[in-house]
Write an enzyme that holds these catalytic residues in place. Structure first.
Site, PDB file in Angstrom:
ATOM      1  N   CYS A   1      26.279 -27.334   1.542  1.00 41.99           N
ATOM      2  CA  CYS A   1      27.218 -26.647   0.988  1.00 41.99           C
ATOM      3  C   CYS A   1      26.452 -25.058   0.518  1.00 41.99           C
ATOM      4  O   CYS A   1      25.560 -24.723   0.841  1.00 41.99           O
ATOM      5  CB  CYS A   1      27.545 -27.093  -0.748  1.00 41.99           C
ATOM      6  SG  CYS A   1      26.119 -27.284  -1.688  1.00 41.99           S
ATOM      7  N   CYS A   2      27.641 -24.332   0.024  1.00 43.63           N
ATOM      8  CA  CYS A   2      27.402 -22.783  -0.047  1.00 43.63           C
ATOM      9  C   CYS A   2      26.863 -22.477  -1.202  1.00 43.63           C
ATOM     10  O   CYS A   2      27.890 -22.499  -2.171  1.00 43.63           O
ATOM     11  CB  CYS A   2      28.562 -21.978   0.545  1.00 43.63           C
ATOM     12  SG  CYS A   2      29.304 -22.519   2.127  1.00 43.63           S
TER      13      CYS A   2
END
Length: 261
Positions: A104-105
């Site tokens: 995920c970012c």
């Protein structure tokens, strides 16, 4: 072409009030643990493609290596989810920071390591690219990513010249896609003075630092930048283009590299 193993999934699709059954492809999340000089170094969640490039690029972006010749061996055991790498010197304490790196970012990634100070590059490139060619390169990247067209679940990064797209790398993690680009650049000793990067994800400070380490003077993204990324881009001499969609784009920093024709 190297392909990700695709996992099918039965879904119910609605179009207005009309429902239908369908079977779609789902992108795989692959946990890969890097064992460096016999010590567990990091576990990342990635797409299981171009793993050798990912390992090289990751080690370089972390400041562990500067060139591929420092790696004496790489062996990837995909069945067990382990990659065994050896470098030509003992690990330093600064090198060894065992951690989990998610796909995920944002918060799952750590940054502002000491290695960033050592490895971030100020870019002096005089290369330019037109607005029209920038839009074309973005379109070519989107059309050329077979994984994204099949699943919609990956980020894309492409290494380009102003006139052509050279190659695309995809991953569920936008940082991993850039590390795969970096790994190929190092492995093939690609000259970066006339190259730029086209990217599908948000331009965070970490993304900007990776582009700096790769040595690209222009980053063209489909998405938005953060303020810290733009401050770093100003300092490091990197042109940031965001919201490159269709025939429109925004130029945020060092706009002299983007021309009207």
């Amino acid at each position: 072409m190297e392909q990700t193993k695709q996992l099918g999934w039965d879904i119910t699709r609605y179009d207005g009030n009309i429902s239908s059954k369908d079977h779609v492809e789902i992108e795989e999340e692959f946990p890969l643990t890097i064992v460096l000089n016999g010590e567990e170094f990091a576990t990342m969640i990635c797409s299981p493609t171009h793993l050798r490039e990912l390992i090289i690029g990751f080690l370089a972006s972390e400041g562990v290596i500067r060139k591929t010749e420092e790696i004496t061996s790489i062996h990837v055991d995909e069945d067990q989810g382990f990659a065994y790498a050896e470098i030509d010197r003992p690990l330093l304490l600064d090198d060894h920071s065992k951690r989990f790196i998610g796909s995920c970012c944002g918060k799952s990634r750590q940054f502002y390591f000491k290695s960033d100070v050592r490895t971030a590059k100020t870019i002096q490139s005089k290369m330019t690219v037109s607005v029209e060619k920038s839009a074309k390169l973005m379109r070519l990247m989107q059309e050329g990513s077979e994984q994204f067209l099949r699943t919609g679940a990956v980020h894309n990064a492409a290494l380009c010249t102003p006139d052509e797209l050279l190659f695309i790398r995809t991953d569920i993690g936008r940082h991993n896609a850039l590390d795969k680009i970096y790994g190929q650049v190092l492995d093939k000793k690609i000259r970066m003075a006339d190259k730029l990067i086209v990217f599908s994800g948000r331009v965070s400070s970490e993304v900007l630092l990776k582009v700096s380490k790769i040595g690209a003077g222009i980053l063209i993204s489909k998405s938005a930048p953060t303020r810290l990324a733009l401050e770093l881009a100003n300092d490091l001499g990197i042109t940031v283009v965001g919201f490159a969609r269709g025939n429109s784009l925004n130029i945020y920093t060092h706009g002299d590299r983007i021309t009207e024709v």
